[in-house]
Design a protein around this motif. Structure first.
Motif, PDB file in Angstrom:
ATOM      1  N   ASP A 243      13.340  21.415  21.798  1.00  0.00           N
ATOM      2  CA  ASP A 243      13.034  21.563  23.223  1.00  0.00           C
ATOM      3  C   ASP A 243      12.681  23.015  23.550  1.00  0.00           C
ATOM      4  OD1 ASP A 243      13.545  18.892  23.556  1.00  0.00           O
ATOM      5  OD2 ASP A 243      15.491  19.148  24.533  1.00  0.00           O
ATOM      6  N   ALA A 244      13.401  23.941  22.925  1.00  0.00           N
ATOM      7  CA  ALA A 244      13.135  25.355  23.190  1.00  0.00           C
ATOM      8  C   ALA A 244      11.764  25.762  22.675  1.00  0.00           C
ATOM      9  CB  ALA A 244      14.221  26.216  22.538  1.00  0.00           C
ATOM     10  N   GLN A 245      11.390  25.286  21.508  1.00  0.00           N
ATOM     11  CA  GLN A 245      10.073  25.594  20.965  1.00  0.00           C
ATOM     12  C   GLN A 245       8.974  25.006  21.850  1.00  0.00           C
ATOM     13  OE1 GLN A 245      10.100  24.178  16.915  1.00  0.00           O
ATOM     14  NE2 GLN A 245      11.778  25.527  16.324  1.00  0.00           N
ATOM     15  N   ALA A 246       9.196  23.782  22.318  1.00  0.00           N
ATOM     16  CA  ALA A 246       8.207  23.138  23.179  1.00  0.00           C
ATOM     17  C   ALA A 246       8.067  23.868  24.512  1.00  0.00           C
ATOM     18  CB  ALA A 246       8.595  21.678  23.423  1.00  0.00           C
ATOM     19  N   ALA A 247       9.177  24.383  25.034  1.00  0.00           N
ATOM     20  CA  ALA A 247       9.120  25.125  26.294  1.00  0.00           C
ATOM     21  C   ALA A 247       8.261  26.369  26.152  1.00  0.00           C
ATOM     22  CB  ALA A 247      10.536  25.503  26.744  1.00  0.00           C
ATOM     23  N   PHE A 248       8.329  27.004  24.987  1.00  0.00           N
ATOM     24  CA  PHE A 248       7.531  28.215  24.774  1.00  0.00           C
ATOM     25  C   PHE A 248       6.060  27.860  24.544  1.00  0.00           C
ATOM     26  CE2 PHE A 248       5.790  31.463  21.820  1.00  0.00           C
ATOM     27  CZ  PHE A 248       5.812  32.549  22.699  1.00  0.00           C
ATOM     28  N   THR A 249       5.780  26.935  23.639  1.00  0.00           N
ATOM     29  CA  THR A 249       4.379  26.634  23.312  1.00  0.00           C
ATOM     30  C   THR A 249       3.629  26.002  24.477  1.00  0.00           C
ATOM     31  OG1 THR A 249       5.043  24.508  22.327  1.00  0.00           O
ATOM     32  CG2 THR A 249       4.846  26.399  20.842  1.00  0.00           C
ATOM     33  N   SER A 250       4.350  25.346  25.397  1.00  0.00           N
ATOM     34  CA  SER A 250       3.700  24.734  26.564  1.00  0.00           C
ATOM     35  C   SER A 250       3.480  25.731  27.684  1.00  0.00           C
ATOM     36  CB  SER A 250       4.552  23.570  27.087  1.00  0.00           C
ATOM     37  OG  SER A 250       5.782  24.056  27.629  1.00  0.00           O
TER      38      SER A 250
END
Length: 466
Positions: A284-291
């Protein structure tokens, strides 16, 4: 497949106690004894063989990383035809691989060479199955001068190198360079400590006309490895007795005021709408950054490749932040190292394993390994190789990780905690941290309670090897 399983199974409970109670160990920081240089076979045992020595290598590298590793294995086998043949076998994630190794010890049938993650170091020493890396270094007068100091520091216990670093990483701060420029911030100078992150986050947070946050300044996972990193950066031990390196660790110290300060800061960032609450999910944290939902995050160097591929903005990188500007710095590593099993194996197999490890640590192999996987080059000369140079030209962000390690102060604090239940400790730290963010408990109370819940496992483990 993630290599960062949060399972506490690695060091838990009765199976560990039963296994280690049968092993002969001492009660010093390192535990376990091991062979000396005089016990290590020389290269001559591989001369005039009727057939190649078979070396079984258990590892946790799949997908792209596994393909790169298989390439290095094939290269070694071609160069040592009729002498040594290595067979690499993927065993699953780190927890699974170590669990398989525990079972193999009980059955008296271990692999010749095994990849074990950093949290398993104390267990591997206590199990008494391996030949210490130092014995090979001393036998061959092997030059470790080009190997990364911070990595040698981590895997050195009681003055002896216990295993060979190989697939290692370190966490960094990642930034959305486009968002920085839009906010009038210099993306070439990322924030260096918590106070600066807050200052930058105030400029980076974007709110819509109806008051909804469209872009948070910061967002990262509640991940136990980060606790270890913040403590190392502040020169604070994670466990007692010199981080378990001056005597066996008997107590975890992650309720230290420095960690309390981090958690209080984290809570205030969420409360003030500057950071997004992401919980313990690194996905979830990675997705928050890449999005683009979070303009700054914390993650391993191993995530940089994915960030570059998945983001539609320019990704930047900086050192993992300090808690306070006056903290001394330093960096703690993650990933795994290579252990050569001696118990139950022939001298030819032991020597063959060592020959293969030397191949993996050459500058040429490390250039290929770093470029193909994003892991650090254990041999720093690997960064000068053509593959690594090409990657550095294409992705200059990777140089930040090497620079952070080069600037790292080596000490017992940056060496990391040696504890038989270190995987349980990491989970306990996460649980206390998360409880502080999601309940009415103060950070100090939540972390202390989580620390106290871990104590039984520490005591059980130490009793089993004492």
């Amino acid at each position: 497949m993630t290599l960062r399983s949060r399972s506490a199974a690695v060091a838990a409970g009765a199976s560990i106690a039963l296994l280690l109670s049968a092993c002969s160990t001492d009660d010093t920081g390192g535990g376990g004894g091991g062979a000396s240089a005089s016990d290590v076979p020389g290269a001559e045992v591989l001369d005039d063989l009727d057939e190649a020595v078979e070396v079984e290598f258990w590892h946790s590298m799949d997908s792209t990383n596994g393909q790169v590793l298989n390439g290095l294995i094939d290269e070694f086998n071609a160069e040592n035809e009729g002498r040594v043949r290595v067979t690499g076998t993927f065993q699953g994630d780190y927890d699974t691989t170590l669990a398989q190794h525990r079972a193999a010890i009980q059955q008296g049938d271990t692999a010749n060479l095994i990849m074990v993650y950093d949290l398993g170091t104390q267990f591997m020493i206590d199990s008494g199955q391996t030949v210490p890396a130092q014995a090979f270094v001393d036998k061959d007068e092997y030059d470790t001068g080009s190997l990364e100091d911070a990595l040698l520091n981590y895997f050195t216990v009681d003055g002896d190198l216990r295993s060979f670093p190989f697939n290692n990483s370190t966490p960094l701060m990642y930034i959305n360079r486009d968002a920085f420029e839009e906010a009038g911030l210099d993306p070439d100078t990322p924030p260096k400590d918590l106070a600066e992150i807050r200052e930058y986050a105030e400029a980076l947070t974007v709110t819509s006309e109806d008051g909804q946050v469209e872009q948070y300044g910061f967002g990262a996972a509640v991940y136990g490895w980060f606790v270890e990193q913040f403590m190392a950066r502040a020169a604070v031990p994670y466990c007692d007795n010199g981080n378990g390196r001056e005597g066996r660790a008997e107590e975890a110290l992650f309720n230290d005021p420095k960690v309390v300060e981090v958690v209080e800061w984290w809570q205030s960032m969420i409360d003030d709408g500057l950071a997004v609450q992401l919980g313990r999910s690194t996905d979830d944290a990675q997705a928050a950054f890449t999005s683009g939902r979070a303009a700054m995050t914390l993650e391993s160097t191993g995530s940089l490749g994915g960030f570059l591929e998945q983001s539609d903005f320019e990704v930047g990188a900086g050192y993992f932040p300090l808690v306070s500007a006056d903290d001394p710095g330093g960096s703690i590593i993650g990933g795994a190292s290579l252990w050569i099993n001696g118990e139950g194996h022939s001298q030819e197999e032991v020597r063959g394993s060592w020959e293969f490890v030397q191949h993996l640590l050459t500058p040429e192999s490390q250039s290929v390994w770093h470029a193909g996987t994003g892991y650090l080059a254990v041999n720093t000369e690997g960064y000068d190789g053509p593959e690594a140079q090409e990657r550095a030209t294409q992705f200059p962000q990777f140089a930040v990780a090497a620079a952070q390690l080069a600037d790292s102060e080596t000490s017992v604090n940056t060496a990391g905690c040696m504890m038989g239940v270190m995987s349980d400790a990491r989970v306990a730290a996460e649980e206390g941290w998360e409880a502080a963010l999601t309940t009415d408990d103060t950070p100090e109370a939540a972390l202390t309670r989580s620390k106290e819940s871990l104590q039984r496992k520490i005591d059980e483990y130490n009793d089993s090897v004492g």
